[in-house]
Design an enzyme around this catalytic site. Sequence first.
Site, PDB file in Angstrom:
ATOM      1  CE  LYS A   1      -4.608   0.981  -0.016  1.00 36.84           C
ATOM      2  NZ  LYS A   1      -5.397  -0.093  -0.549  1.00 36.84           N
TER       3      LYS A   1
HETATM    4  P1  NAD Z   1     -12.860   8.371  -3.127  1.00 42.87           P
HETATM    5  O1  NAD Z   1     -12.135   9.034  -2.619  1.00 42.87           O
HETATM    6  O2  NAD Z   1     -13.402   7.983  -4.529  1.00 42.87           O
HETATM    7  O3  NAD Z   1     -14.265   8.588  -2.197  1.00 42.87           O
HETATM    8  C1  NAD Z   1     -14.314   8.670  -0.762  1.00 42.87           C
HETATM    9  C2  NAD Z   1     -15.715   9.046  -0.438  1.00 42.87           C
HETATM   10  O4  NAD Z   1     -15.657   9.287   1.092  1.00 42.87           O
HETATM   11  C3  NAD Z   1     -15.958  10.440  -0.906  1.00 42.87           C
HETATM   12  O5  NAD Z   1     -17.201  10.583  -1.374  1.00 42.87           O
HETATM   13  C4  NAD Z   1     -15.834  11.333   0.531  1.00 42.87           C
HETATM   14  O6  NAD Z   1     -16.441  12.621   0.424  1.00 42.87           O
HETATM   15  C5  NAD Z   1     -16.120  10.440   1.521  1.00 42.87           C
HETATM   16  N1  NAD Z   1     -15.729  10.769   2.774  1.00 42.87           N
HETATM   17  C6  NAD Z   1     -14.485  11.146   3.325  1.00 42.87           C
HETATM   18  N2  NAD Z   1     -14.523  11.589   4.610  1.00 42.87           N
HETATM   19  C7  NAD Z   1     -15.733  11.168   4.948  1.00 42.87           C
HETATM   20  C8  NAD Z   1     -16.489  11.268   6.344  1.00 42.87           C
HETATM   21  N3  NAD Z   1     -15.740  11.519   7.292  1.00 42.87           N
HETATM   22  N4  NAD Z   1     -17.636  10.642   6.273  1.00 42.87           N
HETATM   23  C9  NAD Z   1     -18.339  10.623   5.397  1.00 42.87           C
HETATM   24  N5  NAD Z   1     -17.767  10.367   3.952  1.00 42.87           N
HETATM   25  C10 NAD Z   1     -16.591  10.749   3.866  1.00 42.87           C
HETATM   26  O7  NAD Z   1     -12.469   6.683  -2.374  1.00 42.87           O
HETATM   27  P2  NAD Z   1     -12.849   5.291  -2.835  1.00 42.87           P
HETATM   28  O8  NAD Z   1     -11.715   5.005  -3.816  1.00 42.87           O
HETATM   29  O9  NAD Z   1     -14.295   5.254  -2.934  1.00 42.87           O
HETATM   30  O10 NAD Z   1     -12.473   4.588  -1.470  1.00 42.87           O
HETATM   31  C11 NAD Z   1     -13.131   4.439  -0.412  1.00 42.87           C
HETATM   32  C12 NAD Z   1     -12.732   3.368   0.605  1.00 42.87           C
HETATM   33  O11 NAD Z   1     -12.729   2.075  -0.093  1.00 42.87           O
HETATM   34  C13 NAD Z   1     -11.249   3.635   1.228  1.00 42.87           C
HETATM   35  O12 NAD Z   1     -11.277   2.910   2.393  1.00 42.87           O
HETATM   36  C14 NAD Z   1     -10.515   2.779   0.152  1.00 42.87           C
HETATM   37  O13 NAD Z   1      -9.531   2.189   0.753  1.00 42.87           O
HETATM   38  C15 NAD Z   1     -11.456   1.494  -0.103  1.00 42.87           C
HETATM   39  N6  NAD Z   1     -11.150   0.872  -1.510  1.00 42.87           N
HETATM   40  C16 NAD Z   1     -11.069   1.595  -2.643  1.00 42.87           C
HETATM   41  C17 NAD Z   1     -11.071   0.689  -3.597  1.00 42.87           C
HETATM   42  C18 NAD Z   1     -11.026   1.347  -4.970  1.00 42.87           C
HETATM   43  O14 NAD Z   1     -10.896   0.582  -6.209  1.00 42.87           O
HETATM   44  N7  NAD Z   1     -11.168   2.768  -5.191  1.00 42.87           N
HETATM   45  C19 NAD Z   1     -10.720  -0.627  -3.770  1.00 42.87           C
HETATM   46  C20 NAD Z   1     -10.706  -1.186  -2.474  1.00 42.87           C
HETATM   47  C21 NAD Z   1     -11.030  -0.656  -1.250  1.00 42.87           C
END
Ligand code: NAD
Length: 507
Positions: free
Chosen positions: A177
């Site tokens: 990561k």
């Molecule tokens: P992203 O940046 O696209 O979206 C994050 C979202 O969370 C946004 O809508 C943001 O406004 C919201 N957010 C941030 N702080 C917040 C809070 N305090 N309360 C409520 N909402 C809040 O990120 P993502 O890619 O969607 O990733 C989200 C999660 O999923 C992370 O934990 C990431 O590690 C995990 N993840 C992502 C992927 C991927 O393919 N993108 C894969 C596996 C896991």
Amino acid sequence: MLCVGVILVASVPLRRGAKEMRVAMVDIPDGNRMVDQAMALKLATPSLETGGTRPPAETAPALPASNGREVPAQTMSPSEGTNWFFLEAAEKLNINSEVIDLLEKPWRELHVEIPLHTDDGHLKVYSGFRVQHSGARGPYKGGIRFHPQANLDEVRALAALMTWKTAIVDIPFGGAKGGVQIDPRNVSSTELQQVARGYIDNISHLLGVYRDVAAPDMGTNEQTMAWMADAFGRTHGYSPGIVTGKPIAMGGSYGRTEATGRGVAFVVRDTLETMDRDPAKTRVAIQGFGNVGSYTAKFLTELGCPVIAVSDIYGGIFNADGLDIEGVIGHVAATGSVVGMPNTEPLQADEVLSADGQLISTGLLGVDCDVLIPAALGEVINAANWETIKASIIVEGANHPVTAFADHHLSKRGTVIVPDIVANAGGVLVSYFEWTQNIQQHRWNLDQVNSELERMICGAYTDVRKVAHDEGVSVRTAGFMVGVQRVVEALELRGFVPDGGAYNGAE
Ligand code: NAD
């Protein structure tokens, strides 16, 4: 209603030398503005139904919840929390302490400083990290997070989760990561590009198509990956497989952008089938409306589930009859947030604060719903708020959103929790397809991607549920057991484990 089925437990021997088992007659009980806007435009993608082959959900047993183990500490660092789950699985697998030592800590950690010449002529320096947890099963693989609170311990935890996740879905990758302590909303696009390139320049000696492959995570997206691929290529030559989650025009894969949300939706669907629940009567709440949250909402709506609440960093919205998710996506594209969506009620903040006083959850988590999907930050369901959770099913879209303490108590209470290492594995699966396509220099079509995604994530989830049933453990513990066992087997085969084997006692 009780259903009775004949279960064949074959594909995941838990211990070296374990034989196929037949188990008969199993009861199945009753059942950020920048990122968000770009993403919203791309949502006109095919539906959840891929026509792919998957093991029918009803061939897997019900979902035991509690493990009856000692209570974890209320506060743990992220890596202590994820290691808690690892140690529990290692104990159940009877792994010896020397091998535990090897896997409890990451193989390699790198801390870099990234200088930025700001648009107005100043110098700023951002801290970045790359942690490689285990390469036993293949090249290190893991996303890069741009977030102001990104820190080494969190990246360490997330790297370990990648090791177990890639092993559970049985793809030839290890776990890694990355993170940069930056708020992408507070810098210009040219500044962001400089930081993305600077980060890759500083860690590029660790990277390689067959060494360590990066991907997007919170705060990064296709554009960030394009800059990173280009930065690496400038010094190492054309190497699209160095990064996944790239735009299609730079060697990305069809279906990668929505893959994590699509996978989460498959997992929700199979969980509901296993528990004999009707999607139309299953109210869903999703924290986070970025890549993972928005696509999960879209696909679950297509499945027929009313998504009654969603939130982002600015606040949450609620509609008891189900939100118009396409409308919310359009609203986010126009305004940058879910807040203010017409025909919705605003959600109040939970006032769950992190150690530095940051609001880490909105009022969404305690909403009266059936399925809760945290899809934003880590550790949002914790000692302070677990008792307010009303959902009977939690499916982890985010990484490590439920602390060990909350997991213990919720599981004991009967809440079924489908862990991140299974539920959000769709992203790394399609990243694997992208990497494969880059190496083959041959593109798959969207149907091929989606049906392989469905086959692999649903198959892995079925395997994990079988282990949960056979061992009488939670789905999380079962997932860790499958992942840890596969990694230990690879360590043994590589000769990392001295004579005497990885397991305590004779077999
Ligand atoms: P992203 O940046 O696209 O979206 C994050 C979202 O969370 C946004 O809508 C943001 O406004 C919201 N957010 C941030 N702080 C917040 C809070 N305090 N309360 C409520 N909402 C809040 O990120 P993502 O890619 O969607 O990733 C989200 C999660 O999923 C992370 O934990 C990431 O590690 C995990 N993840 C992502 C992927 C991927 O393919 N993108 C894969 C596996 C896991």
